[in-house]
Design a protein around this motif. Structure first.
Motif, PDB file in Angstrom:
ATOM      1  N   LEU A 108     -86.036 -30.503   8.383  1.00 20.30           N
ATOM      2  CA  LEU A 108     -84.622 -30.125   8.266  1.00 20.30           C
ATOM      3  C   LEU A 108     -84.287 -29.657   6.848  1.00 20.30           C
ATOM      4  O   LEU A 108     -83.414 -28.806   6.655  1.00 20.30           O
ATOM      5  CB  LEU A 108     -83.726 -31.310   8.643  1.00 20.30           C
ATOM      6  CG  LEU A 108     -83.722 -31.723  10.120  1.00 20.30           C
ATOM      7  CD1 LEU A 108     -82.847 -32.959  10.323  1.00 20.30           C
ATOM      8  CD2 LEU A 108     -83.227 -30.579  11.012  1.00 20.30           C
ATOM      9  N   LEU A 109     -84.993 -30.228   5.873  1.00 15.03           N
ATOM     10  CA  LEU A 109     -84.772 -29.838   4.477  1.00 15.03           C
ATOM     11  C   LEU A 109     -85.500 -28.537   4.133  1.00 15.03           C
ATOM     12  O   LEU A 109     -85.349 -28.008   3.029  1.00 15.03           O
ATOM     13  CB  LEU A 109     -85.252 -30.949   3.535  1.00 15.03           C
ATOM     14  CG  LEU A 109     -84.521 -32.290   3.599  1.00 15.03           C
ATOM     15  CD1 LEU A 109     -85.163 -33.294   2.644  1.00 15.03           C
ATOM     16  CD2 LEU A 109     -83.041 -32.122   3.281  1.00 15.03           C
ATOM     17  N   GLY A 110     -86.304 -28.029   5.082  1.00 14.29           N
ATOM     18  CA  GLY A 110     -87.029 -26.781   4.853  1.00 14.29           C
ATOM     19  C   GLY A 110     -88.323 -26.944   4.084  1.00 14.29           C
ATOM     20  O   GLY A 110     -88.844 -25.969   3.525  1.00 14.29           O
ATOM     21  N   SER A 111     -88.866 -28.153   4.039  1.00 15.84           N
ATOM     22  CA  SER A 111     -90.081 -28.392   3.255  1.00 15.84           C
ATOM     23  C   SER A 111     -91.290 -28.695   4.139  1.00 15.84           C
ATOM     24  O   SER A 111     -92.056 -29.631   3.881  1.00 15.84           O
ATOM     25  CB  SER A 111     -89.862 -29.539   2.255  1.00 15.84           C
ATOM     26  OG  SER A 111     -89.332 -30.680   2.894  1.00 15.84           O
ATOM     27  N   VAL A 112     -91.444 -27.904   5.228  1.00 15.62           N
ATOM     28  CA  VAL A 112     -92.621 -28.007   6.096  1.00 15.62           C
ATOM     29  C   VAL A 112     -93.171 -26.604   6.314  1.00 15.62           C
ATOM     30  O   VAL A 112     -92.421 -25.677   6.633  1.00 15.62           O
ATOM     31  CB  VAL A 112     -92.272 -28.652   7.458  1.00 15.62           C
ATOM     32  CG1 VAL A 112     -93.463 -28.547   8.414  1.00 15.62           C
ATOM     33  CG2 VAL A 112     -91.869 -30.106   7.284  1.00 15.62           C
ATOM     34  N   ASN A 113     -94.478 -26.431   6.123  1.00 12.09           N
ATOM     35  CA  ASN A 113     -95.150 -25.147   6.314  1.00 12.09           C
ATOM     36  C   ASN A 113     -95.901 -25.197   7.639  1.00 12.09           C
ATOM     37  O   ASN A 113     -96.909 -25.891   7.767  1.00 12.09           O
ATOM     38  CB  ASN A 113     -96.106 -24.887   5.146  1.00 12.09           C
ATOM     39  CG  ASN A 113     -96.741 -23.514   5.196  1.00 12.09           C
ATOM     40  OD1 ASN A 113     -97.228 -23.078   6.224  1.00 12.09           O
ATOM     41  ND2 ASN A 113     -96.728 -22.823   4.065  1.00 12.09           N
TER      42      ASN A 113
END
Length: 257
Positions: free
Chosen positions: A205-210
């Motif tokens: 959700l925080l945008g820190s997954v690749n």
């Protein structure tokens, strides 16, 4: 989805070491992603959490089928770790809006890795000393201490993806000396599933997954874990533990300095 062979190779190597030593992949994968591949610490942590939730789900099925999970211990740990994880993810969200969290995550990760190295080498000495110090713990106190351990693990794992393996197992051995080790290992792995899944979802959700990185790692780690598990019995733990601890300590110090 694009597969990156180099990341899959990293998954094979980490999976092999996890199969050989039983140490959580986060202790190895997260610093590898940061130091060797140059990923932002938040991306490394978030991706590794979802990676860990997938691999540990398989381990939980096996342990559950073999009856080596104490679901009472898992429930107590989750009672502390789940709310702690949610609060930590929210805190990371607001902290990320104010400043770059990369340095802070690297520092906390470094300290956690050094502590994991100490716990790996001196686990039985630590357990023996603290078990005598604590004495016989009452049922109510034991439950609350387990919940408190869950809180600590929830915070540590959400920030660094490290802690549930070496540190968590050492603490469980102190709190539950009468339980068979295989049940503690199974309980630790089962508890790691909701913990890493919730933490990983929060980082997503925080945008820190690749996503590409995640898929490539999983593709390599599964055969690595299988091979490592098959040959683990042929290699002495007296050889593996000091080597692994030295690697964790060196990587932890590298992240700190």
């Amino acid at each position: 989805m694009i597969i990156t062979p180099l990341y899959s190779l990293a998954g094979v190597l980490v999976g092999l070491l996890v199969g050989l030593t039983g140490v959580g992949g986060g202790s190895l994968m997260t610093p590898l992603l940061v130091l060797a591949f140059g990923f932002h610490p938040a991306t490394a942590v978030g991706t590794d959490l979802l990676y860990a939730s997938a691999t540990k789900s398989v381990g939980t099925v096996v342990h559950g089928w073999r009856g080596t999970v104490d679901w009472r211990v898992v429930a107590r740990l989750a009672a502390g770790s789940v709310p702690a994880t949610i609060v930590t993810i929210i805190a990371l969200h607001y902290a990320a809006e104010k400043q770059d969290m990369g340095q802070a995550i690297s520092a906390i990760l470094g300290v956690t890795l050094v502590l994991s190295a100490v716990a790996t080498v001196f686990r039985m000495r630590i357990v023996g000393s603290l078990t005598r110090l604590f004495g016989k713990i009452g049922t109510a106190r034991l439950a609350w201490l387990t919940v408190l351990l869950g809180v600590v693990l929830g915070v540590l794992v959400s920030i660094t993806s490290v802690g549930a393996g070496a540190l968590g197992m050492t603490a469980l051995l102190i709190l539950y000396p009468s339980l068979p080790i295989n049940r503690l290992v199974g309980s630790d792995i089962a508890h790691a599933v909701p913990l890493t899944l919730l933490g990983g979802f929060g980082h997503w959700l925080l945008g820190s997954v690749n996503g590409t990185l995640l898929f490539s790692l999983l593709l390599g780690s599964i055969p690595g874990i299988i091979v490592g598990s098959l040959i683990a019995s042929r290699i002495s733990d007296r050889i593996l533990s000091p080597i692994l601890a030295a690697v964790l300590a060196l990587v932890g110090l590298r992240l700190l300095f």
